[in-house]
Design a protein around this motif. Sequence first.
Motif, short mmCIF file in Angstrom:
data_model
loop_
_atom_site.label_atom_id
_atom_site.label_comp_id
_atom_site.label_asym_id
_atom_site.label_seq_id
_atom_site.Cartn_x
_atom_site.Cartn_y
_atom_site.Cartn_z
N GLY A 1 -28.31 20.04 9.30
CA GLY A 1 -27.72 20.32 10.60
C GLY A 1 -28.02 21.74 11.07
N VAL A 2 -28.00 22.66 10.15
CA VAL A 2 -28.32 24.05 10.49
C VAL A 2 -29.81 24.18 10.82
CG1 VAL A 2 -28.45 26.40 9.56
CG2 VAL A 2 -26.40 25.02 9.16
N ALA B 1 -31.44 32.82 14.39
CA ALA B 1 -32.67 32.06 14.14
C ALA B 1 -33.13 31.30 15.38
CB ALA B 1 -32.47 31.12 12.96
N PHE C 1 -36.47 27.71 12.36
CA PHE C 1 -36.73 27.03 11.08
C PHE C 1 -37.67 25.86 11.34
CE2 PHE C 1 -32.28 28.69 10.26
CZ PHE C 1 -32.73 29.79 9.55
N ILE D 1 -22.43 32.75 11.76
CA ILE D 1 -22.24 33.60 10.58
C ILE D 1 -21.66 32.79 9.43
CG2 ILE D 1 -20.94 35.57 9.63
CD1 ILE D 1 -21.18 36.93 12.32
N LYS E 1 -22.63 39.63 0.39
CA LYS E 1 -22.21 40.04 1.73
C LYS E 1 -21.05 39.23 2.28
CE LYS E 1 -26.48 40.02 3.96
NZ LYS E 1 -27.37 40.36 5.05
N TYR E 2 -20.84 38.03 1.73
CA TYR E 2 -19.88 37.11 2.34
C TYR E 2 -18.80 36.69 1.35
CZ TYR E 2 -24.03 36.71 5.34
OH TYR E 2 -25.11 36.97 6.13
N TYR F 1 -19.97 42.50 10.66
CA TYR F 1 -21.25 41.80 10.66
C TYR F 1 -21.97 42.08 11.98
CZ TYR F 1 -19.45 39.37 6.60
OH TYR F 1 -18.94 39.09 5.37
N TYR G 1 -34.37 31.42 5.51
CA TYR G 1 -35.44 32.38 5.80
C TYR G 1 -36.26 32.69 4.54
CZ TYR G 1 -34.48 33.75 10.65
OH TYR G 1 -34.36 33.76 12.01
N MET H 1 -23.23 23.00 -0.93
CA MET H 1 -23.02 22.37 0.38
C MET H 1 -23.59 20.95 0.35
SD MET H 1 -24.43 25.37 2.92
CE MET H 1 -24.40 24.40 4.44
N PHE I 1 -30.63 22.93 14.23
CA PHE I 1 -29.98 23.63 15.35
C PHE I 1 -30.79 24.84 15.81
CE2 PHE I 1 -26.91 26.31 17.53
CZ PHE I 1 -26.14 25.39 18.23
N TYR I 2 -31.47 25.48 14.89
CA TYR I 2 -32.14 26.75 15.19
C TYR I 2 -33.66 26.56 15.30
CZ TYR I 2 -27.59 28.60 13.85
OH TYR I 2 -26.25 28.85 13.76
N GLN J 1 -21.29 29.49 1.91
CA GLN J 1 -22.01 28.82 3.00
C GLN J 1 -22.72 29.77 3.99
OE1 GLN J 1 -19.97 25.51 4.77
NE2 GLN J 1 -21.39 25.39 6.49
N PRO J 2 -22.12 30.94 4.31
CA PRO J 2 -22.81 31.83 5.27
C PRO J 2 -24.20 32.24 4.82
CG PRO J 2 -20.56 32.55 4.90
CD PRO J 2 -20.81 31.46 3.91
N VAL K 1 -26.49 30.35 4.08
CA VAL K 1 -27.48 29.30 4.33
C VAL K 1 -28.65 29.77 5.20
CG1 VAL K 1 -26.20 28.20 6.25
CG2 VAL K 1 -27.81 26.86 4.94
N MET K 2 -28.35 30.53 6.27
CA MET K 2 -29.47 31.00 7.10
C MET K 2 -30.36 32.01 6.37
SD MET K 2 -27.59 31.00 10.82
CE MET K 2 -28.87 31.85 11.74
N PRO K 3 -29.78 33.01 5.71
CA PRO K 3 -30.63 33.91 4.93
C PRO K 3 -31.48 33.16 3.89
CG PRO K 3 -28.41 34.81 5.07
CD PRO K 3 -28.39 33.48 5.76
#
Lengths: 440, 157
Positions: free
Chosen positions: B62-63, A165, B70, A180, B19-20, A116, B32, B55, B66-67, B24-25, B27-29
């Motif tokens: 929470g995600v 992000a 978003f 990740i 890809k995973y 990754y 977006y 989830m 954090f960033y 859960q991974p 979540v960010m994609p």
Amino acid sequence: MEKIVLPEIENLHQLDVYLNNGGYTAIRKALSQSPDDIIDQVKKSGLRGRGGAAFSAGLKWSFMPKSTDKPKYLCINGDESEPGSFKDRQVFEFNPHQLIEGALITCYAINARKAYLYIRGEYHKWIKLMQKAIDDAYENGFIGEKMKEKYGTDFSCDLYIHKGAGAYICGEESSLMNSIEGKRGYPRVKPPFPAQNGLWGNPTTINNVETLTNVPPIINKGWEWFASIGEPKHPGTLLFGVSGHVNKPGVYELPSGTLLTDIIYNYAGGVPGNKKIKCVIPGGSSMPPLRGDALEGVKMDAESLRAAGSAIGTGGIMVMDEDTDLVKVLARITKFYYHESCGQCTPCREGTGWMLKLLNRIVDGKGSSKDLDLLISVANNIEGNTVCALGEAAAWPVKFMVTRFRDEFEAQVREKVELEVKNKVHSMRSTETPITNITV
Amino acid sequence: MEFKFTEENLQKIDRVLEKYPVKQPAVMPLLYLAQEQNGWISVEVMQEIANILEMDAEDVLGVVTFYTMFHQKPMGKHHIQVCTNVSCMLRGGYEIYNSVREKLGIENGGVTQDTKFSLEEVECMGSCGTAPMIAVNEDFFENLSKDKALQILDSLT
Ligand SMILES: Cc1cc2nc3c(=O)[nH]c(=O)nc-3n(C[C@H](O)[C@H](O)[C@H](O)COP(=O)(O)O)c2cc1C
Ligand code: SF4
Ligand code: FES
């Protein structure tokens, strides 16, 4: 001068140009040897991490357990959020295939089948450029299932981009793995280390973008060649990003051990207006600042910089001329760490806030000499008492800036406090008025 | 307001999930993708993503919090990000930030009444060698002066 990471070849980012210049031959060569041989060569080459800690890459790979059925992973760190660092983006833009090839060789060496590549979210353009290179490599059989056919081996490997992000802390390796995994980017307590317990609890290696881009030439030209470049203990070239008060800011790839003054005056064109240098931060904003009058003879490699009282970090060189207000600079640096602290540990969360408050007070002219000692004491209490190294990253600039430029900080507190007194005596003007607004 | 991914985005989500090894991974994609489609991350967006990825909605929240990239409220059509970190500061980052702020008449995090612009003071963007810089949505503008930055604002429609 030889360039390893960013060779001056036009359109090298295109697959056909990369292939015409020997691209994807190192992976072929690597696949004909054993993974242990590869690790051994990289160890002997002396290649050290370019992400901040300058740890031996080969040694790190050798920590990956062999007797386990668990899947293994490689994470490539392209978070590049340390202020003053802008080198990995050059790799994404100008030499993405060499990074891919380096990642594939690393995966082969540590027996990982998935990698990754974590790129900071703000790098939209560079993510697209990197994705294009990855897509082209997939299409032509250099990554993924088709590798088996292409190279006639049973090794194959996938490479995916994971887009960050906007969180500096996600450059810290354990935070990066949490990110990740789709969690908040909180750093993890170590041990266990990633080689034992990384992504989804599996053995994982994390390396910086620039680190891995060095790997294909090492395999192709041999570790002896690499080990002979620059400083023997920290060999190879480094990407130095020079910013701030210089005439020609930019990224310069030079042998490790190049004189800092050479980089600033010869390569980066010196200081505008021929001004004197007051301060240089040599490795990104987390590293201890050096005084302008202590730059003579300082070489840019891990050991030399440590001896000079700083650290190589990411090689991001920030130059400040004699007219720079270092109190404001330090306040700005501290604001960054305060903003980026993930808040897990009290010393970091609270300490960065206190330091920022104190520094803002001094900037506003309301500081006293005691505040300077307090700043150092808060910094000392953060250092060594936190889960991750962001604590040190926040503490070092404060501790060393205040200590090494004590005269400047003292002047700021004394001068302004005197003013305050004068106002009180002569005009009875409220001292609540920000001192900076008062013209005398 | 209810939120559903478009058919096209649902197909993209299938590819992301490949890809995973777990869900859960993604979540960010997915955040977006949702932000691109919806403009911002609403409660309904988080709920829908939580459903898709199996989830808890709280974990998605929470995600999101954090960033910094978003956004939990609609931003302007042109989201102006001005870097004021050290390398930019040394070359006039604050002059740019202050003049942009004055021109738009909004503070950090604010959106203009006509929703054309929003403003954010950002940390180092990796353009220190071409400082000072601003970003408009995803595009970087580098080697700026105050005047050049204001010209860029004028050119945005
Ligand atoms: C707060 C913090 C931020 C970091 N940011 C980065 C980063 O953006 N890129 C990077 O490669 N390493 C970063 N690191 C270092 C990583 O934790 C890790 O040591 C590095 O990626 C390992 O790669 P290397 O051995 O090839 O240098 C950071 C460390 C800390 C404590
Ligand atoms: S040191 Fe700071 S950033 Fe690192 S884990 Fe602790 S609170 Fe988070
Ligand atoms: S300090 Fe502004 S881009 Fe790095």
